[in-house]
Design an enzyme around this catalytic site. Structure first.
Site, PDB file in Angstrom:
ATOM      1  N   HIS A 190     -54.407  63.058  60.796  1.00  0.00           N
ATOM      2  CA  HIS A 190     -55.224  63.562  61.905  1.00  0.00           C
ATOM      3  C   HIS A 190     -55.951  62.434  62.624  1.00  0.00           C
ATOM      4  O   HIS A 190     -56.113  61.324  62.103  1.00  0.00           O
ATOM      5  CB  HIS A 190     -56.221  64.616  61.408  1.00  0.00           C
ATOM      6  CG  HIS A 190     -57.257  64.117  60.451  1.00  0.00           C
ATOM      7  ND1 HIS A 190     -58.415  63.477  60.858  1.00  0.00           N
ATOM      8  CD2 HIS A 190     -57.327  64.172  59.095  1.00  0.00           C
ATOM      9  CE1 HIS A 190     -59.143  63.166  59.804  1.00  0.00           C
ATOM     10  NE2 HIS A 190     -58.505  63.576  58.719  1.00  0.00           N
ATOM     11  N   CYS A 206     -57.399  62.806  53.407  1.00  0.00           N
ATOM     12  CA  CYS A 206     -56.478  62.804  54.532  1.00  0.00           C
ATOM     13  C   CYS A 206     -56.329  61.420  55.150  1.00  0.00           C
ATOM     14  O   CYS A 206     -57.183  60.554  54.999  1.00  0.00           O
ATOM     15  CB  CYS A 206     -56.938  63.801  55.589  1.00  0.00           C
ATOM     16  SG  CYS A 206     -56.924  65.508  55.006  1.00  0.00           S
TER      17      CYS A 206
END
Length: 237
Positions: A190, A206
Site C-alpha cells: 500500500h 505490510c
C-alpha cells in the site's frame, strides 16, 4: 520479545492473519491491469528532471498528493528499472525485505524496482501468494488487536467505520491485497504519506511505498499476479 514469523516459500503462516490485521480494509476487484512489457537496453539512471517529475505533486481521485522531497531519500530507493535479480517469471511481484526493495519482473531480463518500508520485527513474514484484490484510496479500519496496542486508534475501529480515504490515511492512494489458498492473508502492499519510512522497518506487517510509487505499481501489476516475499534477501534464495 515478539516472535518473528517464518514460513516456507510455498505457504503463509496461518497465524500471521491475526497479527497483520492492522492493514485490513474494504476490497474492490480490478481485473485488467496490463502485463509488464519488454524494454530496451541500456538501463540508465533517471535525470534530475525525470526525478522531479516522478515525485512531483499529483492530483488523483479528488486528492492532491504532495510532492516528495526525493533528495532526502537514499537514491537506491528511487523507483527505477534494473536488471532483474529475482529469476522469477515476468509479471511476478517480488519483495526483498532484507534490502527493502519490491520488484515487478518484466520480460527480457529487467524489473521495475521500488524502495519500500516493511514490518518491524515480530510482524514480518515470508511466503508466496496472489494479488487477489486492488483498491484506490482505501479506508483504514483498525482491528481490535491493534487498538489494544494503540488505544488512541479506537476512533478508527471497524465499528466506527474506520478512517476515510485521503492523503493522511496510512494506507495511502492504493492498496493491493494478498490472498493465499483463496483466503485473505490481511497482508497488503500500500501507499503511505510517510515517505521517511521508506527503507525502514516500522509498519505492522505490510509493505508501504511512496504514494507516487504505489500509483505506478498499481498500473503495472497484473490482476492475480503471483507475489513472493523473501525475508533472508535474494542472495539467500
Amino acid at each position: 520479545m515478539p516472535t518473528v514469523c517464518t514460513l516456507s516459500r510455498r505457504a503463509f503462516l496461518l497465524g500471521a492473519a491475526a497479527t497483520l490485521a492492522g492493514c485490513a480494509t474494504t476490497e474492490t476487484s480490478v481485473k485488467n491491469a496490463p502485463i509488464p512489457q519488454k524494454v530496451s537496453y541500456p538501463i540508465v539512471p533517471a535525470t534530475v528532471e525525470e526525478l522531479a517529475a516522478r515525485y512531483a505533486a499529483v492530483e488523483d481521485g479528488g486528492h492532491v498528493i504532495p510532492a516528495i522531497p526525493y533528495q532526502e531519500i537514499d537514491p537506491k530507493y528511487y523507483r527505477q528499472r534494473v536488471t532483474d535479480p529475482t529469476g522469477e517469471p515476468a509479471g511476478t511481484v517480488v519483495v526483498d525485505t532484507a534490502s527493502r526493495f519490491l520488484y515487478v519482473v518484466e520480460p527480457g531480463g529487467t524489473a521495475m524496482r521500488y524502495g519500500v518500508g516493511i514490518g518491524r520485527d515480530g510482524f514480518a513474514w515470508e511466503g508466496e501468494g496472489v494479488i487477489q484484490w486492488r483498491q484506490p484510496w482505501p479506508r483504514w479500519k483498525v482491528p481490535a488487536d491493534m487498538i489494544k496496542r494503540q488505544p488512541s486508534l479506537a476512533k478508527y475501529s471497524v465499528e466506527n467505520g474506520g478512517m476515510e480515504p485521503g492523503i493522511k490515511n496510512p494506507l495511502g492512494a492504493r492498496a493491493l491485497y494478498i490472498h493465499q489458498g483463496g483466503k485473505d492473508t490481511l497482508y497488503r502492499l500500500h501507499g503511505s504519506p510517510d515517505w521517511k519510512s521508506i527503507g525502514k522497518a516500522t509498519s505492522s506487517g505490510c509493505v508501504r511505498l511512496i504514494n507516487q510509487d504505489v500509483l505506478d505499481l498499481y498500473k503495472r501489476v497484473p490482476y492475480h499476479a503471483r507475489i513472493v516475499v523473501h525475508q533472508g534477501g535474494l542472495e539467500s534464495v
